[in-house]
Design a protein around this motif. Structure first.
Motif, PDB file in Angstrom:
ATOM      1  N   SER A 157       0.823  -1.207   0.000  1.00  0.00           N
ATOM      2  CA  SER A 157       0.000   0.000   0.000  1.00  0.00           C
ATOM      3  C   SER A 157       0.860   1.261   0.000  1.00  0.00           C
ATOM      4  CB  SER A 157      -0.912   0.013   1.219  1.00  0.00           C
ATOM      5  OG  SER A 157      -1.624   1.227   1.300  1.00  0.00           O
ATOM      6  N   GLN A 158       0.349   2.303  -0.658  1.00  0.00           N
ATOM      7  CA  GLN A 158       1.029   3.595  -0.623  1.00  0.00           C
ATOM      8  C   GLN A 158       0.838   4.292   0.725  1.00  0.00           C
ATOM      9  OE1 GLN A 158      -0.334   5.883  -3.993  1.00  0.00           O
ATOM     10  NE2 GLN A 158       0.801   4.634  -5.471  1.00  0.00           N
ATOM     11  N   ASP A 159      -0.159   3.841   1.483  1.00  0.00           N
ATOM     12  CA  ASP A 159      -0.407   4.381   2.814  1.00  0.00           C
ATOM     13  C   ASP A 159       0.426   3.574   3.816  1.00  0.00           C
ATOM     14  OD1 ASP A 159      -1.323   5.163   5.285  1.00  0.00           O
ATOM     15  OD2 ASP A 159      -3.449   4.810   4.863  1.00  0.00           O
ATOM     16  N   PRO A 160       1.415   4.184   4.469  1.00  0.00           N
ATOM     17  CA  PRO A 160       2.270   3.437   5.390  1.00  0.00           C
ATOM     18  C   PRO A 160       1.505   2.809   6.554  1.00  0.00           C
ATOM     19  CG  PRO A 160       2.624   5.802   5.617  1.00  0.00           C
ATOM     20  CD  PRO A 160       1.789   5.609   4.396  1.00  0.00           C
ATOM     21  N   VAL A 161       0.387   3.406   6.946  1.00  0.00           N
ATOM     22  CA  VAL A 161      -0.410   2.835   8.033  1.00  0.00           C
ATOM     23  C   VAL A 161      -0.985   1.484   7.608  1.00  0.00           C
ATOM     24  CG1 VAL A 161      -2.475   3.125   9.464  1.00  0.00           C
ATOM     25  CG2 VAL A 161      -0.958   5.069   9.048  1.00  0.00           C
ATOM     26  N   GLU A 162      -1.460   1.388   6.376  1.00  0.00           N
ATOM     27  CA  GLU A 162      -2.055   0.148   5.886  1.00  0.00           C
ATOM     28  C   GLU A 162      -1.053  -0.994   5.769  1.00  0.00           C
ATOM     29  OE1 GLU A 162      -4.065   0.966   2.254  1.00  0.00           O
ATOM     30  OE2 GLU A 162      -5.739   2.013   3.233  1.00  0.00           O
ATOM     31  N   ARG A 163       0.223  -0.675   5.792  1.00  0.00           N
ATOM     32  CA  ARG A 163       1.241  -1.733   5.719  1.00  0.00           C
ATOM     33  C   ARG A 163       1.417  -2.448   7.050  1.00  0.00           C
ATOM     34  NH1 ARG A 163       5.619   2.423   3.424  1.00  0.00           N
ATOM     35  NH2 ARG A 163       4.397   3.240   1.648  1.00  0.00           N
ATOM     36  N   GLU A 164       0.925  -1.843   8.128  1.00  0.00           N
ATOM     37  CA  GLU A 164       1.104  -2.422   9.453  1.00  0.00           C
ATOM     38  C   GLU A 164       0.134  -3.584   9.693  1.00  0.00           C
ATOM     39  OE1 GLU A 164       3.433  -1.621  11.535  1.00  0.00           O
ATOM     40  OE2 GLU A 164       4.191   0.213  10.593  1.00  0.00           O
ATOM     41  N   SER A 165       0.539  -4.499  10.566  1.00  0.00           N
ATOM     42  CA  SER A 165      -0.284  -5.655  10.902  1.00  0.00           C
ATOM     43  C   SER A 165      -1.458  -5.253  11.806  1.00  0.00           C
ATOM     44  CB  SER A 165       0.557  -6.708  11.617  1.00  0.00           C
ATOM     45  OG  SER A 165      -0.250  -7.770  12.084  1.00  0.00           O
ATOM     46  N   THR A 166      -2.569  -5.974  11.656  1.00  0.00           N
ATOM     47  CA  THR A 166      -3.711  -5.783  12.555  1.00  0.00           C
ATOM     48  C   THR A 166      -3.783  -6.876  13.613  1.00  0.00           C
ATOM     49  OG1 THR A 166      -5.171  -7.048  11.079  1.00  0.00           O
ATOM     50  CG2 THR A 166      -5.074  -4.656  10.754  1.00  0.00           C
ATOM     51  N   ARG A 167      -2.845  -7.816  13.588  1.00  0.00           N
ATOM     52  CA  ARG A 167      -2.878  -8.933  14.534  1.00  0.00           C
ATOM     53  C   ARG A 167      -2.501  -8.461  15.934  1.00  0.00           C
ATOM     54  NH1 ARG A 167      -5.736 -13.007  13.750  1.00  0.00           N
ATOM     55  NH2 ARG A 167      -4.267 -14.598  14.456  1.00  0.00           N
ATOM     56  N   ILE A 168      -3.209  -8.987  16.940  1.00  0.00           N
ATOM     57  CA  ILE A 168      -2.939  -8.623  18.328  1.00  0.00           C
ATOM     58  C   ILE A 168      -2.644  -9.877  19.147  1.00  0.00           C
ATOM     59  CG2 ILE A 168      -4.275  -6.494  18.222  1.00  0.00           C
ATOM     60  CD1 ILE A 168      -6.607  -7.957  19.520  1.00  0.00           C
ATOM     61  N   GLN A 169      -2.204  -9.686  20.387  1.00  0.00           N
ATOM     62  CA  GLN A 169      -1.725 -10.807  21.200  1.00  0.00           C
ATOM     63  C   GLN A 169      -2.690 -11.228  22.310  1.00  0.00           C
ATOM     64  OE1 GLN A 169       0.488  -8.212  20.011  1.00  0.00           O
ATOM     65  NE2 GLN A 169       0.685  -9.814  18.461  1.00  0.00           N
ATOM     66  N   ALA A 170      -3.711 -10.426  22.576  1.00  0.00           N
ATOM     67  CA  ALA A 170      -4.672 -10.774  23.630  1.00  0.00           C
ATOM     68  C   ALA A 170      -5.942  -9.957  23.448  1.00  0.00           C
ATOM     69  CB  ALA A 170      -4.077 -10.536  25.016  1.00  0.00           C
ATOM     70  N   ILE A 171      -7.054 -10.520  23.959  1.00  0.00           N
ATOM     71  CA  ILE A 171      -8.362  -9.866  23.854  1.00  0.00           C
ATOM     72  C   ILE A 171      -9.051  -9.926  25.212  1.00  0.00           C
ATOM     73  CG2 ILE A 171     -10.552  -9.772  22.596  1.00  0.00           C
ATOM     74  CD1 ILE A 171      -9.240 -11.809  20.601  1.00  0.00           C
ATOM     75  N   GLY A 172      -9.745  -8.842  25.564  1.00  0.00           N
ATOM     76  CA  GLY A 172     -10.574  -8.831  26.759  1.00  0.00           C
ATOM     77  C   GLY A 172     -11.966  -8.327  26.412  1.00  0.00           C
ATOM     78  N   THR A 173     -13.010  -8.965  26.947  1.00  0.00           N
ATOM     79  CA  THR A 173     -14.368  -8.544  26.626  1.00  0.00           C
ATOM     80  C   THR A 173     -15.255  -8.512  27.864  1.00  0.00           C
ATOM     81  OG1 THR A 173     -15.171 -10.798  26.159  1.00  0.00           O
ATOM     82  CG2 THR A 173     -14.189  -9.579  24.325  1.00  0.00           C
ATOM     83  N   ILE A 174     -16.253  -7.629  27.820  1.00  0.00           N
ATOM     84  CA  ILE A 174     -17.271  -7.523  28.863  1.00  0.00           C
ATOM     85  C   ILE A 174     -18.625  -7.544  28.169  1.00  0.00           C
ATOM     86  CG2 ILE A 174     -18.144  -6.142  30.786  1.00  0.00           C
ATOM     87  CD1 ILE A 174     -15.330  -4.792  30.838  1.00  0.00           C
ATOM     88  N   GLY A 175     -19.381  -8.610  28.352  1.00  0.00           N
ATOM     89  CA  GLY A 175     -20.687  -8.724  27.712  1.00  0.00           C
ATOM     90  C   GLY A 175     -20.611  -8.767  26.202  1.00  0.00           C
ATOM     91  N   GLY A 176     -19.600  -9.443  25.669  1.00  0.00           N
ATOM     92  CA  GLY A 176     -19.371  -9.443  24.228  1.00  0.00           C
ATOM     93  C   GLY A 176     -20.254 -10.406  23.454  1.00  0.00           C
ATOM     94  N   GLN A 177     -20.568 -10.026  22.209  1.00  0.00           N
ATOM     95  CA  GLN A 177     -21.354 -10.875  21.320  1.00  0.00           C
ATOM     96  C   GLN A 177     -20.430 -11.628  20.364  1.00  0.00           C
ATOM     97  OE1 GLN A 177     -21.997  -7.377  21.319  1.00  0.00           O
ATOM     98  NE2 GLN A 177     -23.598  -7.478  22.884  1.00  0.00           N
ATOM     99  N   SER A 178     -20.555 -12.950  20.353  1.00  0.00           N
ATOM    100  CA  SER A 178     -19.727 -13.755  19.451  1.00  0.00           C
ATOM    101  C   SER A 178     -20.165 -13.601  18.003  1.00  0.00           C
ATOM    102  CB  SER A 178     -19.799 -15.228  19.855  1.00  0.00           C
ATOM    103  OG  SER A 178     -21.149 -15.682  19.847  1.00  0.00           O
ATOM    104  N   THR A 179     -21.437 -13.257  17.799  1.00  0.00           N
ATOM    105  CA  THR A 179     -21.973 -13.108  16.448  1.00  0.00           C
ATOM    106  C   THR A 179     -22.928 -11.931  16.391  1.00  0.00           C
ATOM    107  OG1 THR A 179     -23.238 -14.199  14.683  1.00  0.00           O
ATOM    108  CG2 THR A 179     -23.846 -14.735  16.947  1.00  0.00           C
ATOM    109  N   TYR A 180     -23.032 -11.309  15.222  1.00  0.00           N
ATOM    110  CA  TYR A 180     -24.034 -10.280  14.962  1.00  0.00           C
ATOM    111  C   TYR A 180     -25.002 -10.735  13.870  1.00  0.00           C
ATOM    112  CZ  TYR A 180     -21.284  -7.197  17.908  1.00  0.00           C
ATOM    113  OH  TYR A 180     -20.635  -6.640  18.979  1.00  0.00           O
ATOM    114  N   ASP A 181     -25.058 -12.027  13.651  1.00  0.00           N
ATOM    115  CA  ASP A 181     -26.007 -12.623  12.717  1.00  0.00           C
ATOM    116  C   ASP A 181     -27.321 -12.830  13.473  1.00  0.00           C
ATOM    117  OD1 ASP A 181     -27.584 -14.398  11.251  1.00  0.00           O
ATOM    118  OD2 ASP A 181     -25.878 -15.477  10.436  1.00  0.00           O
ATOM    119  N   PRO A 182     -28.404 -12.125  13.104  1.00  0.00           N
ATOM    120  CA  PRO A 182     -29.659 -12.248  13.867  1.00  0.00           C
ATOM    121  C   PRO A 182     -30.217 -13.668  13.876  1.00  0.00           C
ATOM    122  CG  PRO A 182     -30.009 -11.038  11.811  1.00  0.00           C
ATOM    123  CD  PRO A 182     -28.532 -11.168  11.994  1.00  0.00           C
TER     124      PRO A 182
END
Length: 357
Positions: A206-231
């Motif tokens: 990508s010509q945008d340097p931000v888009e070249r960065e990874s979106t992968r993360i190492q941990a997740i925390g949730t409070i009242g999270g929805q596993s799906t948004y499929d009604p």
């Protein structure tokens, strides 16, 4: 008892010296000896004995008192506020930098609000807790759904873009790009999981340097999270009328139950793309889940949207994550929200960061 109030972000703290005066009468008039006073304090505040030698010193008392006082103003305000990470007016974030000579892990807070409201404003004490643990903190805004031009998964994509932007500033902001976690409640939980489970969205060319960065993360925390948004899946998983939550309809630009439950192929594709669990694979990060909404079947007279934070969402995740061999923690507190410890989530992040080489 005389209370000395220190007001900050709605928090009222009792200064330790007041407790000392009540707990140990005679401190001021010095009738008991110094050793006797310290011994009484040790019984009242065993955690003040820092070196655990069974003896309390004046220095330990002073240090313990300082730790119990409110967070310093330095943690109340962002180091960098309302920084643009994308084109939309809500593509802004706050960054709270921890003091460190070496790059720090980063925890990103993503607020809830049904994808139609909410704020990135953080509790200063929570920021201080992360700073005390050597972690920097970011808090983001993202686009709200409008039922027309902005639908799911655009807010999720904003969250991923924020991760990329923060990684693009690792040198300037002293961030360790290999140790990043996302957490939030409700919609923020859904976005956090989507980022964590989705394939990497980096575009190396990508010509945008931000888009070249990874979106992968190492941990997740949730409070009242929805596993799906499929009604359709929400109806099967939770029952009642949880699937009729107004934000579910608005998220996909539908106006009737008939439309929601009988999607076109294109609409079903959007359901799948927007739901975190659809993207879950065995190489995804560990997850810490907290649920406090009432458990069990929903009542016959349930309101539209009631049950949208049901613990069945978490159980659905536990089942699939266990099948894939992914570490997960499911905490159900019932109606006692105080049973959900932010400190426990922080320690979970520490554990996951420690695994990264």
């Amino acid at each position: 008892m005389t209370r000395i109030s220190l007001k900050h972000a709605g928090i009222r703290l009792l200064v330790l010296s007041t407790v000392i005066a009540v707990t140990c009468p005679g401190w001021a008039d010095e009738k008991p000896s110094a050793d006797e006073r310290l011994q009484k304090l040790l019984k009242r505040f065993p955690d003040a004995d820092k070196n655990k030698d069974g003896k309390l010193t004046r220095e330990e008392v002073q240090e313990f008192r300082q730790k119990r006082q409110r967070p310093r103003d330095a943690s109340a305000e962002p180091t960098h506020a309302n920084v643009k990470y994308g084109k939309h007016e809500r593509n802004v974030l706050d960054f709270y930098q921890a003091e460190s000579d070496t790059p720090t892990p980063l925890v990103i807070y993503i607020h809830g609000g049904g994808f139609v409201g909410g704020s990135k404003k953080m509790n200063p004490r929570l920021v201080q807790n992360y700073h005390n643990a050597g972690m920097s903190v970011a808090a983001i805004h993202y686009r709200f759904i409008d039922g027309e031009d902005i639908l799911l998964p655009e807010p999720q994509r904003d969250g991923a873009r924020a991760v990329q932007f923060l990684r693009s500033n690792t040198k300037e902001w002293n961030i360790d790009p290999k140790r990043v976690a996302c957490y939030g409640g409700s919609a923020g939980a859904g976005i956090s999981m989507w980022i964590g489970f989705h394939d990497d969205l980096a575009e190396p060319d990508s010509q945008d340097p931000v888009e070249r960065e990874s979106t992968r993360i190492q941990a997740i925390g949730t409070i009242g999270g929805q596993s799906t948004y499929d009604p359709i899946k929400i109806k099967a998983l939770v029952g009642g009328r949880a699937w009729e939550h107004p934000s579910i309809f608005k998220a996909y630009g539908v106006t009737t139950a008939e439309e929601a439950l009988n999607p076109t192929a294109e609409q079903q594709k959007r359901y799948d793309e927007s739901s975190a669990i659809t993207h879950l694979t065995k190489d995804d990060p560990a997850l810490y889940m907290i649920y406090s909404e009432a458990d069990g079947p929903l009542p016959a007279n349930a309101r539209p949207g009631q049950g949208i934070h049901h613990p069945n969402f978490g159980r659905d995740l536990v089942k699939k994550m266990n099948e894939l061999g992914i570490e997960n923690v499911f905490v159900y507190t019932g109606d006692n929200k105080s049973g959900a410890s932010p400190q426990a989530m922080l320690e979970f992040f520490q554990k996951q960061f420690a695994k990264v080489k």
